[in-house]
Enzyme design. Structure first.
Site, mmCIF file in Angstrom:
data_model
loop_
_atom_site.group_PDB
_atom_site.id
_atom_site.type_symbol
_atom_site.label_atom_id
_atom_site.label_comp_id
_atom_site.label_asym_id
_atom_site.label_seq_id
_atom_site.Cartn_x
_atom_site.Cartn_y
_atom_site.Cartn_z
ATOM 1 N N GLY A 1 1.148 -1.321 -0.493
ATOM 2 C CA GLY A 1 -0.066 -0.173 -0.259
ATOM 3 C C GLY A 1 0.726 0.802 -0.097
ATOM 4 N N CYS A 2 0.000 2.491 -0.371
ATOM 5 C CA CYS A 2 1.448 3.190 -0.731
ATOM 6 C C CYS A 2 1.271 4.077 0.604
ATOM 7 C CB CYS A 2 0.044 4.050 -1.591
ATOM 8 S SG CYS A 2 -1.013 5.089 -1.473
ATOM 9 N N ASN A 3 0.571 4.232 1.880
ATOM 10 C CA ASN A 3 0.456 4.505 2.776
ATOM 11 C C ASN A 3 1.653 3.956 3.905
ATOM 12 O OD1 ASN A 3 -1.243 6.546 2.065
ATOM 13 N ND2 ASN A 3 -2.762 5.838 3.520
ATOM 14 N N THR B 1 5.105 4.339 3.145
ATOM 15 C CA THR B 1 5.669 5.709 3.495
ATOM 16 C C THR B 1 6.449 5.583 4.718
ATOM 17 O OG1 THR B 1 3.567 6.920 1.774
ATOM 18 C CG2 THR B 1 5.070 8.067 3.449
#
Length: 342
Positions: free
Chosen positions: A148-150, A153
């Protein structure tokens, strides 16, 4: 050697981003793209910004001859992806951009996504796709599960610090500001311009965001004990980008040195000088992630900030990075485009 590539779900944002990146890759030939609801259309009709490229027409998945494909990017929705992937040839290399193979425990998948996993035989061979931490496994993988992009990060900020034991595991707060493209291209009332512009808001507050499943899995694995962080995402009126801010207990100099050492040979992770902070403006449309460390005014507290493009480093660029490894290509091939500024 030219690799024949297919994209399943090419009519979404991540699909379009994959097309943009593949167009710059000297050894990838995009030969098939599916988009069931837009089957029969040209990509230029769906994404006019790609009209300069010579691309195959969009088709249905059933029309693709997978025996002629070397690697397939699967950019389909969660739950749909696993059903499609289980039906594909067992020799086909696949990079999945959905959440379907990120969580190793089927009970955790059911908990966070509300449906039972139906392709556990595929899950057993899936490798978690955060390239910087699973590079050796990805090289030999047939199926890679993009993060997932979150989740990406947060892990770029926290994973090296947890691995090195340089912060208090029980007092980690992560605050993320997420651009609207992370919600996909489907029409949603809360994403209309009049609903979203000129403000931003927290969502999935109180520990219900699905990417917490990835944080729990990865951080606990690294620490060798349960690690649960406090995490709140916010939706901001921007098209691209994620800015993640972590509040941790530790020493700023040590935290900075740990991150510098962890990423010193990484081509896409740039740790800024101590005291400098990153901006999503400086990584836009690129596969780079910038990380900054600042000492808080209260002794023993540290602020760590990361910025990346959710569609590139957080998704399609990460997928390309993994595909390069799986195909024996240079990891950075097709990905060294400079950020777009301003």
């Amino acid at each position: 050697m030219t690799h024949k590539i297919a994209i399943l779900g090419a009519s979404g944002y991540t699909g379009a981003e994959l097309v943009r990146l593949i167009a710059t890759h000297p050894n990838m030939d995009l030969v098939a793209m599916s988009a069931d609801r837009k089957s029969g259309l040209e990509m230029a009709e769906v994404f006019p910004h790609l009209r300069h490229l010579k691309l195959p027409s969009l088709c249905k998945i059933s029309e693709i001859e997978f025996e002629n494909i070397d690697l397939c990017f699967c950019a389909l929705p969660h739950a749909t992806s696993q059903r499609v992937i289980r039906s594909l040839p067992k020799t086909l290399k696949i990079v999945d951009l959905s959440a379907d193979f990120r969580l190793r425990d089927p009970a955790e998948y059911a908990k966070w996504y509300g449906v039972e996993h139906v392709a556990m035989e595929c899950q057993a061979e899936a490798v978690y796709g955060l390239t910087e931490f699973y590079r050796n496994d990805i090289r030999d993988a047939r199926l890679v599960a993009g993060t997932g992009c979150n989740a990406a990060t947060g892990q770029y900020i926290l994973s090296p610090l947890i691995k090195a034991g340089k912060i208090d595991f029980d007092h980690i707060i992560l605050d993320l500001k997420c651009a609207v493209s992370g919600a996909g291209r489907s029409l949603k009332e809360n994403l209309l311009h009049a609903e979203l512009s000129e403000g931003y808001y927290a969502y999935s507050v109180g520990g219900v965001h699905r990417h917490l499943g990835e944080f729990d899995q990865e951080f606990s694995k690294i620490a060798g004990r349960e690690v649960k962080i406090q995490f709140t995402p916010h939706l901001v009126p921007a098209n691209r980008g994620i800015l993640g801010t972590a509040y941790v207990l530790g020493n700023a100099q040590v935290v900075h040195e740990t991150l510098v050492d962890a990423y010193k040979t990484e081509p896409f992770i740039k740790v800024l000088p101590l005291g400098e902070t990153p901006s999503t403006k400086h990584v836009r449309s690129s596969n780079f992630c910038h990380v900054g460390v600042v000492a808080d005014r209260i002794d023993g507290r540290v602020i760590v900030i990361a910025a990346l493009d959710n569609l590139t480093k957080g998704s399609s660029g990460q997928a390309m990075q993994n595909a390069n490894l799986m195909l024996g290509e240079k990891e950075t091939e097709g990905l060294m485009l400079a950020p777009v500024f301003p």
